[in-house]
Every structure is written in structure tokens, then in C-alpha cells.
Motif scaffolding. Structure first.
Motif, PDB file in Angstrom:
ATOM      1  N   ALA A 589       0.998  -1.148  -0.127  1.00 52.00           N
ATOM      2  CA  ALA A 589       0.079   0.183  -0.150  1.00 52.00           C
ATOM      3  C   ALA A 589       0.898   1.207  -0.117  1.00 52.00           C
ATOM      4  CB  ALA A 589      -0.990  -0.198   1.111  1.00 52.00           C
ATOM      5  N   SER A 590       2.063   1.319   0.922  1.00 46.90           N
ATOM      6  CA  SER A 590       2.902   2.406   0.911  1.00 46.90           C
ATOM      7  C   SER A 590       3.537   2.475  -0.330  1.00 46.90           C
ATOM      8  CB  SER A 590       3.757   2.375   2.051  1.00 46.90           C
ATOM      9  OG  SER A 590       4.750   3.194   2.051  1.00 46.90           O
ATOM     10  N   LEU A 591       3.980   1.604  -0.794  1.00 39.30           N
ATOM     11  CA  LEU A 591       4.888   1.664  -2.340  1.00 39.30           C
ATOM     12  C   LEU A 591       3.856   1.880  -3.366  1.00 39.30           C
ATOM     13  CD1 LEU A 591       7.302  -1.217  -2.174  1.00 39.30           C
ATOM     14  CD2 LEU A 591       8.119   1.323  -2.007  1.00 39.30           C
ATOM     15  N   ALA A 592       2.597   1.653  -3.470  1.00 38.81           N
ATOM     16  CA  ALA A 592       1.707   2.027  -4.476  1.00 38.81           C
ATOM     17  C   ALA A 592       1.467   3.415  -4.291  1.00 38.81           C
ATOM     18  CB  ALA A 592       0.526   1.088  -4.252  1.00 38.81           C
ATOM     19  N   ALA A 593       1.167   3.901  -3.049  1.00 37.72           N
ATOM     20  CA  ALA A 593       0.657   5.398  -2.969  1.00 37.72           C
ATOM     21  C   ALA A 593       2.003   6.235  -3.194  1.00 37.72           C
ATOM     22  CB  ALA A 593       0.487   5.501  -1.678  1.00 37.72           C
ATOM     23  N   ALA A 594       3.283   5.689  -3.080  1.00 42.43           N
ATOM     24  CA  ALA A 594       4.459   6.461  -3.323  1.00 42.43           C
ATOM     25  C   ALA A 594       4.605   6.720  -4.881  1.00 42.43           C
ATOM     26  CB  ALA A 594       5.758   5.832  -2.569  1.00 42.43           C
ATOM     27  N   ASN A 595       4.322   5.478  -5.492  1.00 43.11           N
ATOM     28  CA  ASN A 595       4.445   5.498  -6.994  1.00 43.11           C
ATOM     29  C   ASN A 595       3.623   6.339  -7.611  1.00 43.11           C
ATOM     30  OD1 ASN A 595       5.804   4.052  -9.002  1.00 43.11           O
ATOM     31  ND2 ASN A 595       3.798   3.346  -9.662  1.00 43.11           N
ATOM     32  N   LYS A 699      -1.716   1.852  -9.896  1.00 49.58           N
ATOM     33  CA  LYS A 699      -2.963   1.739 -10.262  1.00 49.58           C
ATOM     34  C   LYS A 699      -3.595   0.902  -8.984  1.00 49.58           C
ATOM     35  CE  LYS A 699      -3.162   3.278 -14.315  1.00 49.58           C
ATOM     36  NZ  LYS A 699      -3.665   4.156 -14.534  1.00 49.58           N
ATOM     37  N   LEU A 700      -2.750   0.204  -8.205  1.00 53.66           N
ATOM     38  CA  LEU A 700      -3.239  -0.415  -6.728  1.00 53.66           C
ATOM     39  C   LEU A 700      -3.462   0.502  -5.709  1.00 53.66           C
ATOM     40  CD1 LEU A 700      -0.472  -3.201  -6.844  1.00 53.66           C
ATOM     41  CD2 LEU A 700      -2.687  -3.081  -7.751  1.00 53.66           C
ATOM     42  N   ALA A 701      -3.219   1.788  -5.691  1.00 57.57           N
ATOM     43  CA  ALA A 701      -3.168   2.989  -4.707  1.00 57.57           C
ATOM     44  C   ALA A 701      -4.810   3.336  -4.414  1.00 57.57           C
ATOM     45  CB  ALA A 701      -2.608   4.115  -5.062  1.00 57.57           C
ATOM     46  N   THR A 702      -5.229   3.217  -3.262  1.00 53.69           N
ATOM     47  CA  THR A 702      -6.634   3.451  -3.084  1.00 53.69           C
ATOM     48  C   THR A 702      -6.998   4.955  -2.965  1.00 53.69           C
ATOM     49  OG1 THR A 702      -6.317   2.830  -0.813  1.00 53.69           O
ATOM     50  CG2 THR A 702      -7.053   1.274  -2.073  1.00 53.69           C
TER      51      THR A 702
END
Length: 702
Positions: A589-595, A699-702
Motif C-alpha cells: 500500500a505504501s509503495l503503491a501510494a508513493a508510486n 493503479k493499486l493505490a486506493t
């Protein structure tokens, strides 16, 4: 008022067999829905449809003789329009009240309620529930109007003047509520309790129905009719299996044929017939097709799945001595089989290669030329695919198969039975001495024809099938013949899914963009729309996305993988599995948001940011730590990516979570110093590239 069961039957002339099942189901559904809408039936009411060649009927349980009265609140008009400043009724209000059956005395009972931003006047009243006669009449009229009739027929009633439109002339109407006739009318008929059975074998005519629950049994006993479509179908299937078992054989499995025969008979009687052994020299596909399509017979197969000279018929009568029925059907099928044998014998007098020139006289499309010209384009594409899959030898086989693949279109057999195209080409290729690989490729080059169909069995077949579908897709996209809404006259969606299935399920090492480019070059000047290849790629990826979602992947997972447009579709499943595994990691979750944050930062920069870092400009500890972490993680992730281990590639990036979080907590990306700012953007571009090789993790970031 005690609810009772209801029966409604329309007795008609022979209904179209291919539409009968749907007509029967819809008649019952629509009738019940109309009754429920008026409060005469409930959701607990059980609806049973009946459909035979000469009747549509419905049995509905727990139908009330009258619906319950219902309280309604009717909006009249805004208060400002209906009442004066003194609170007296305006002429407009009095006129409105009169139109709904009320008078000035109702003014005192009106309610004021907010309706949007204005206050309105509402009249509360009780509406008397519909009687069964009124409600059933309305429901019956609506059901008949909404029936999915394939082709409406117009006919005159007995008076010689009145015309009626319906699927077939109607001659009887039954409507029973319990044991009471409901005197509704339809199609010029008034309901009663009399119906009719089998044309020839009914023991009683007419049949007087005592009540709504005594319908199927009297029809079976006195009328020699199985009224239920499903019960009649099950009985035919049972008789087919039993008759075949007595011969030690198996009837051909064809659900559509079974449905059609069920719609043709009222009293099924399965009989065994034979034809001459000599006809078995004809390919069994030809014999099976002519028996099924023309005669509605069920061919019998042996234990090895080979056609025998016996077949089953489903008669609509049960004579004591069925020999005349058997002899008649054997006599009727003989000329059909003789025609098939004649076509087969005549076709084999000419080689497939000698028929190639004839394709030049067959128009493929007004803007895309003849089948002969199309064949040359398919050859070019098939050779290129064959060379990639198996070198010069496979390219030669694919070229030969592509040259001959369409030649059976100009044979007598395919002219009579278009469904056999490809199949007959394989037979004629073997007869002409072509290699078995070529014959199989010709047979299979239309595959997959539909969802769930088998794929081509050999590599030559794959090459030609891919070439054939790609030529169709690129050619039609190139002249602007794209599918629109639910209209797809050239089945381009099916062709695209066929390409996807072959690339994915056979794990082919082919790039989709290269295949489309090869097909575009083969089209030459016929490709009038330069944007067509890009449009086609969008179209294929859209079809792939829909297919993957149907397989159970989430929209996020599919979007993450396909947004990168992986050229090798065979990799997509592995990428999706890797994304799903990565999403389960605590760091995900953290990496997806950072990306996502990195992507947004880079989008705001004018021009392209190079993924390049000058270590001498890494002043902050957090940016140096991130650069060091990237230097360790990226080689491991890249190595796993190159060997196709996408899960390991993404998992190697999990180590970046802490340094990435620290970077955003402690480093100002948009520093005043231009060199520092450019270096930090380069570091983020390096991070972004490292994280998005398998999928777009943002695309995995909510």
C-alpha cells in the motif's frame, strides 16, 4: 378473498420451432409480472410455463380474485398555485380536483409537503384494488404485445373483416381461476375451459378442463400431448438414449437440435432407422450435417465416435406398426445422402491448388478485393509468423496451408453446406497428397470459432489462424468498419478474442504490436486509415481486459498490468499473479501510494525527465539512502524480470518502502537550486522506472 391458482392457455396453429421455448417462457413471465404489478399475485406465486407446437400456457399459483385497496398520495400542484393568500382554493385547484374525482370538500383534507424547493398540495385517497377480470385482461394484453415474436403474421377473424396480428392464427383461449372461467378476451377470442389435444391421437376433443390445476394430466391422458416443453424435452432425451443403448450406440449430442425437435412434436416417439453402408465413404461431418440440418434426425455414433449407418427419428405419432414411418424416413434421407456423396465425388476430381484461381472471382469485401487477393495477404502474414515460430520449414508449411485454406469455398460441398468450410478443405488436401500438417492447418484455420472452441492443433494451423484473423481485423479497421455498440457484423470482437486466446493459451513468443504491424504492411495501399493499427491495439487490449475481469481478476489488477501494454500477451497471466502476490505484502500500500505520488510529480514537469542521478548532488541523507537502496534492489528486480519471474521482481522492490517513505518525509523535491531539483527528479524517474516494469503499481493505490 381466497387466492386460487390461475391457468391461461392460447391454442394456436403450429408455432415457429426455433422460437417456441422463448415464446413459452416469456408468455408465462410477462403474464405473471403483469399480475404482480397489479397486486393480484405476489413474489411467492409460482409460475410454470407450458409450450408445445400448438399452445402457449402459464400456471400461476396464489392469484387473488381482487387486489387489496391501496392508499395513494397524489401531488396536485404547488401551494402558491392552488391556494390564495387567504387560503382559499383557486379555480385551478378545483379543476384539478374534479379531474381526479374529488370536489371542493376535499380542499380541507389536502396535505402540504415540501416538493423540492417549493411546498405542494397532496391528496390522500384509497384506490380500489383491481378485480381479476380487469387485471388479467390488462396483463394478458401486455404480455401478448411484448412477446418476442420473430415475425408477425396478419390474419382475418371469422367475420371476414377484422385483422389480427400475432405469431400464428389463434383458435382457442382458456382462463381458469380455480374452477371458474375468467371471461377475458384476446386475439378475437373469449376465454372458456375447452382446449384441444393431438391432431390425430387425442381420445377426446375438445378437452374440458375442470380447473386450473388439472391441465398437464388431462392433456397427456386424453389429448396425447406433453404440454411442458421441459418435460417433453426430457422424455425425448430419455427415449434417444434408450433407443441408442439397445443398438450399443450413442446419439449425437446436440442441445440446439434437441430443442428444435422438442418444439416440433407433441407426442414424441423415437424410432431407429438405417441408410446404406456405401454412404459412409463420405466424410461423416457431411452426413451428420445433412441429417441434422435438413431432416432433424439424430445420427448414431459407435464407441470410437465414428458415424454408423443408423440414426434416430423423433416421430409425432405412435402407430401400432411403425414400419411405414421408418420406411418413409429412410426413403426421404436417401436422396440427401446421395447428394452429399455426389458433391464429395465431384469435388475430388479437382485438386485444391487448381481451385486457387477461382478465388479471384469470389468477392471478399467491396473495398478489400477478392478472396484471391485476401489469400495473398494471409500468406504474407502466415509466413512471417511461421518463420518466427519455427523457421523456414514452418514458414513453408504455413504458406502452403494459407494458399489452399480458402479453396474449399469454391467446392460444391461447401457451396451446399457453408458450415463445412475448412473441414472439407482438410479432406480434399489429404486426397490431393498434401502433407498432414497442411491438411490439419486448413481444417483448423478458422479456430477458435466461438468461446470455448478448441485452438488449432499444430503450429502451421496457429500461424494461418492468426494470420487469417489479423488480416480481417487490420483490413476492416483500416477501412473504418469498426464495431459500434452491440453491432459487430464482421464478428471482430470474436476474432480479437481468438487472437488473444492463441497467443496466451499456447504461450507464443510473439509480440502483439509486431503482429499488427506485419498485417498492416501486408494490406499495403488498402490500409487507408493510418491510425487503424493503433485503434486495433486499443480494441484488442480492451477485449483482453474484459476477458480477464470475467476470469476473476479485479479491475485494479487488470488496469495495473494492461496500462503498460505488455506486447507479449502470454506474459499477462504471470504479471497478474505477481501483482496479486505483491498486493498482499505489508509494504504494498505504501509503495503503491508513493508510486502514484512520483508519477504525479513527474507529470507536472515540462519535458521528459531522464532517469539519471549524479551522486555528487545527493546532499540529503534520505536521498542518498534511496539511491543506495535502488542500486541494491534494481539489479535483483531486473534480473528476476528478465527471467520471467515477475513475482520475485516485484518482491525485490519491497525493500524500497522505508527509504522511499524517508525521502518524501525529509527531502524537498522542488528545491530552489535547479541542479538539485533536476537531480532529485532524476532520482524519482529512476525509482518510477524500476517500480513499473511488471505493472503500473500506482493503479493499486486506493
Amino acid at each position: 378473498m381466497i387466492p386460487k391458482n390461475l391457468l391461461v392457455e392460447l391454442f394456436v396453429e403450429e408455432l415457429p420451432p426455433k422460437a417456441l421455448k422463448k415464446l413459452g417462457d416469456e408468455f408465462a413471465r410477462l403474464l405473471a409480472a403483469g399480475l404482480k404489478a397489479q397486486g393480484l399475485a405476489t413474489d411467492a406465486s409460482v409460475v410454470t410455463p407450458f409450450a408445445s407446437p400448438r399452445r402457449l400456457a402459464a400456471h400461476v399459483t396464489a392469484v387473488a380474485p381482487q387486489a387489496a385497496d391501496k392508499a395513494v398520495s397524489q401531488k396536485l400542484m404547488p401551494v402558491s398555485v392552488g391556494l390564495t393568500a387567504a387560503g382559499e382554493a383557486t379555480p385551478a385547484l378545483l379543476k384539478k380536483l374534479a379531474s381526479v374525482g374529488a370536489d371542493a370538500s376535499a380542499v380541507a383534507t389536502l396535505k402540504r409537503q415540501m416538493d423540492g424547493k417549493a411546498e405542494a398540495l397532496f391528496l390522500d385517497s384509497m384506490v380500489t384494488g383491481a378485480t381479476l377480470i380487469e387485471g388479467l385482461q390488462k396483463a394478458l394484453d401486455e404480455a401478448l404485445a411484448k412477446l418476442p415474436i420473430p415475425k408477425v403474421m396478419q390474419y382475418q377473424l371469422a367475420d371476414g373483416w377484422t385483422s389480427v396480428n400475432f405469431v400464428r392464427p389463434a383458435h382457442g383461449l382458456v382462463a381458469l381461476h380455480g374452477d371458474t372461467v375468467v371471461p377475458v378476451t384476446a386475439l378475437g377470442l373469449t376465454a372458456g375451459r375447452a382446449t384441444h389435444g393431438h391432431r390425430f391421437e387425442a381420445t377426446t376433443d375438445p378437452i374440458e378442463l375442470r380447473d386450473a390445476d388439472r391441465y398437464a394430466a388431462p392433456l397427456a391422458e386424453q389429448g396425447a400431448v406433453i404440454a411442458s416443453f421441459d418435460a417433453r424435452r426430457a422424455e425425448i432425451a430419455r427415449q434417444l438414449q434408450a433407443a441408442a443403448a439397445r443398438q450399443g450406440l450413442t446419439p449425437i449430442d446436440d442441445a440446439a437440435l434437441l430443442d428444435e425437435v422438442t418444439a416440433l412434436v407433441e407426442r414424441p416417439n423415437v424410432l431407429v432407422c438405417k441408410f446404406e453402408q456405401e454412404f459412409l465413404a463420405v466424410p461423416q461431418e457431411c452426413l451428420i450435417l445433412t441429417m441434422k440440418a435438413n431432416q432433424k434426425y439424430f445420427p448414431l455414433l459407435d464407441a470410437a465416435g465414428k458415424l454408423t449407418n443408423q440414426f434416430l427419428i423423433v416421430s409425432n405419432i405412435r402407430p401400432v406398426d411403425p414400419s411405414r414411418v421408418i420406411e418413409g424416413n429412410e426413403r426421404v434421407v436417401r436422396p440427401r445422402l446421395a447428394d452429399a456423396k455426389f458433391f464429395f465425388d465431384q469435388d475430388r476430381k479437382k485438386s485444391l491448388e487448381s481451385r486457387v484461381a477461382g478465388l479471384g472471382k469470389v468477392v471478399y469485401h467491396g473495398k478489400l478485393g477478392t478472396q484471391g487477393e485476401r489469400t495473398e495477404r494471409v500468406r504474407v502474414i502466415a509466413k512471417a509468423i511461421g518463420a518466427q515460430l519455427g523457421g523456414a520449414e514452418l514458414a513453408a508449411l504455413a504458406d502452403r496451408a494459407a494458399l489452399l485454406a480458402k479453396t474449399d469455398l469454391v467446392t460444391d460441398m461447401v457451396g451446399e453446406f457453408p458450415e463445412l468450410q475448412g473441414t472439407m478443405g482438410g479432406y480434399y488436401a489429404r486426397h490431393g497428397g498434401e502433407p498432414e500438417a497442411v491438411a490439419i492447418a486448413i481444417e483448423d484455420h478458422y479456430r477458435p470459432r466461438f468461446a470455448g472452441d478448441a485452438l488449432p492443433r499444430n503450429d502451421a494451423g496457429l500461424a494461418v489462424a492468426l494470420a487469417d484473423k489479423l488480416e480481417t481485423l487490420v483490413g476492416l479497421f483500416g477501412i473504418g468498419q469498426l464495431p459500434t455498440g452491440d453491432k459487430d457484423p464482421f464478428a471482430l470482437r470474436r476474432h480479437a478474442l481468438g487472437v488473444i486466446r492463441m497467443l496466451v493459451e499456447r504461450d507464443l513468443p510473439l509480440r502483439l504490436d509486431d503482429l499488427v504491424a506485419t498485417a498492416a504492411r501486408a494490406m499495403g495501399p488498402l490500409l487507408t486509415d493510418a491510425a487503424a493499427p493503433a485503434q486495433l491495439l486499443d480494441f484488442v487490449y480492451d477485449r483482453l481486459a474484459g476477458s480477464l475481469r470475467e476470469q476473476g481478476y479485479s479491475a485494479q489488477e487488470v488496469d495495473a498490468v494492461l496500462s503498460l501494454r505488455p506486447a507479449r500477451l502470454a506474459d499477462v497471466s504471470a504479471r497478474l499473479a505477481a501483482v496479486r502476490a505483491f498486493a498482499a505484502l505489508p509494504e504494498a500500500a505504501s509503495l503503491a501510494a508513493a508510486n502514484k505520488r512520483v508519477g504525479n510529480i513527474l507529470k507536472k514537469v515540462d519535458g521528459t525527465v531522464a532517469a539519471r542521478v549524479d551522486a555528487a548532488l545527493l546532499h540529503e541523507p534520505a536521498e542518498a539512502a534511496l539511491n543506495d537502496a535502488l542500486a541494491l534492489a534494481t539489479p535483483r528486480a531486473d534480473a528476476a524480470f528478465e527471467r520471467g519471474d515477475y513475482a520475485a521482481s516485484l518482491q525485490a522492490l519491497a525493500a524500497l518502502r522505508t527509504p522511499v517513505d524517508a525521502f518524501f518525509d525529509g527531502v524537498m523535491v522542488n528545491a530552489d537550486d535547479a541542479a538539485l531539483r533536476a537531480n532529485r527528479l532524476g532520482l524519482l524517474a529512476t525509482l518510477h522506472a524500476a517500480m513499473n516494469r511488471v505493472a503500473d503499481l500506482s493503479k493499486l493505490a486506493t
